[in-house]
Design a protein around this motif. Structure first.
Motif, short mmCIF file in Angstrom:
data_model
loop_
_atom_site.label_atom_id
_atom_site.label_comp_id
_atom_site.label_asym_id
_atom_site.label_seq_id
_atom_site.Cartn_x
_atom_site.Cartn_y
_atom_site.Cartn_z
N ILE A 1 0.85 -1.19 0.00
CA ILE A 1 0.00 0.00 0.00
C ILE A 1 0.89 1.24 0.00
CG2 ILE A 1 -1.73 1.31 1.29
CD1 ILE A 1 -2.58 -1.39 2.54
N ALA A 2 0.55 2.20 -0.85
CA ALA A 2 1.25 3.49 -0.87
C ALA A 2 0.19 4.58 -0.74
CB ALA A 2 2.02 3.66 -2.17
N ILE A 3 0.43 5.49 0.18
CA ILE A 3 -0.50 6.60 0.40
C ILE A 3 0.31 7.89 0.30
CG2 ILE A 3 -2.09 7.71 1.99
CD1 ILE A 3 -2.41 4.88 3.28
N ARG A 4 -0.09 8.75 -0.61
CA ARG A 4 0.58 10.04 -0.80
C ARG A 4 -0.45 11.13 -0.53
NH1 ARG A 4 1.45 13.83 -5.03
NH2 ARG A 4 3.54 14.68 -4.99
N TYR A 5 -0.07 12.12 0.26
CA TYR A 5 -1.01 13.20 0.56
C TYR A 5 -0.27 14.50 0.85
CZ TYR A 5 0.25 12.03 5.38
OH TYR A 5 0.94 11.79 6.53
N ARG A 6 -1.01 15.57 0.80
CA ARG A 6 -0.48 16.90 1.07
C ARG A 6 -1.22 17.46 2.29
NH1 ARG A 6 2.14 20.33 -2.19
NH2 ARG A 6 1.69 19.00 -3.98
N ASN B 1 2.31 17.03 11.52
CA ASN B 1 2.10 15.73 10.89
C ASN B 1 3.38 14.89 10.99
OD1 ASN B 1 0.25 14.06 9.13
ND2 ASN B 1 2.07 14.15 7.84
N GLN B 2 4.51 15.48 10.75
CA GLN B 2 5.77 14.76 10.87
C GLN B 2 5.98 14.29 12.31
OE1 GLN B 2 9.23 16.44 9.02
NE2 GLN B 2 10.60 15.37 10.40
N ARG B 3 5.66 15.12 13.27
CA ARG B 3 5.80 14.73 14.68
C ARG B 3 4.94 13.51 14.99
NH1 ARG B 3 3.42 14.82 19.22
NH2 ARG B 3 1.58 15.96 18.56
N LEU B 4 3.71 13.50 14.48
CA LEU B 4 2.82 12.36 14.70
C LEU B 4 3.35 11.09 14.05
CD1 LEU B 4 -0.58 14.21 14.21
CD2 LEU B 4 0.38 13.37 16.37
N ILE B 5 3.91 11.22 12.86
CA ILE B 5 4.52 10.07 12.18
C ILE B 5 5.67 9.52 13.03
CG2 ILE B 5 5.89 9.36 10.17
CD1 ILE B 5 4.19 11.43 8.55
N GLU B 6 6.48 10.40 13.57
CA GLU B 6 7.60 9.97 14.41
C GLU B 6 7.10 9.22 15.65
OE1 GLU B 6 9.72 13.63 14.99
OE2 GLU B 6 10.52 13.59 12.95
N GLU C 1 7.80 20.15 1.37
CA GLU C 1 7.42 20.85 2.60
C GLU C 1 6.16 20.27 3.23
OE1 GLU C 1 7.36 23.16 5.86
OE2 GLU C 1 9.01 22.98 4.45
N SER C 2 5.16 19.97 2.41
CA SER C 2 3.89 19.49 2.97
C SER C 2 3.36 18.26 2.24
CB SER C 2 2.86 20.61 2.96
OG SER C 2 2.66 21.09 1.64
N VAL C 3 4.23 17.50 1.59
CA VAL C 3 3.82 16.28 0.87
C VAL C 3 4.48 15.08 1.55
CG1 VAL C 3 3.84 15.04 -1.33
CG2 VAL C 3 3.58 17.52 -1.31
N PHE C 4 3.65 14.08 1.86
CA PHE C 4 4.11 12.89 2.57
C PHE C 4 3.75 11.65 1.79
CE2 PHE C 4 3.66 16.18 5.70
CZ PHE C 4 4.71 15.99 6.57
N LEU C 5 4.57 10.60 1.96
CA LEU C 5 4.32 9.32 1.32
C LEU C 5 4.52 8.24 2.38
CD1 LEU C 5 3.90 7.53 -1.23
CD2 LEU C 5 6.39 7.60 -1.50
N HIS C 6 3.51 7.39 2.56
CA HIS C 6 3.60 6.25 3.47
C HIS C 6 3.58 4.98 2.65
CE1 HIS C 6 2.53 8.43 7.30
NE2 HIS C 6 2.20 9.33 6.37
N LEU C 7 4.46 4.04 2.99
CA LEU C 7 4.56 2.75 2.31
C LEU C 7 4.39 1.65 3.34
CD1 LEU C 7 7.72 3.63 0.22
CD2 LEU C 7 5.36 3.62 -0.61
N LEU C 8 3.55 0.69 3.03
CA LEU C 8 3.30 -0.43 3.92
C LEU C 8 3.35 -1.72 3.13
CD1 LEU C 8 2.43 -1.45 6.73
CD2 LEU C 8 0.08 -1.12 6.02
N ALA C 9 4.10 -2.68 3.63
CA ALA C 9 4.19 -3.98 2.96
C ALA C 9 4.07 -5.07 3.99
CB ALA C 9 5.50 -4.12 2.20
#
Length: 54
Positions: A4-9, A18-23, A46-54
């Motif tokens: 699964i790949a999720i990309r969002y702004r 958002n970065q703090r929450l990811i950490e 600056e405000s674009v994130f990508l999450h990868l799950l396998a």
């Protein structure tokens, strides 16, 4: 295996929070060490994130 790949702004003013929450998620994953979970999160811009799950 499903991947699964999720990309969002986010709003620019919310990107650091958002970065703090990811950490926090990564700290919890390290603490609980679930087997078979492969997870990565990248800050692409600056405000674009990508999450990868396998």
């Amino acid at each position: 295996m499903k991947r699964i790949a999720i990309r969002y702004r986010t709003r620019p003013e919310s990107a650091d929070e958002n970065q703090r929450l990811i950490e926090e998620v990564f700290r919890e994953l390290t603490e609980k060490a679930p087997s078979g979970v492969k997870y990565a999160a990248l800050r692409l811009d600056e405000s674009v994130f990508l999450h990868l799950l396998a």
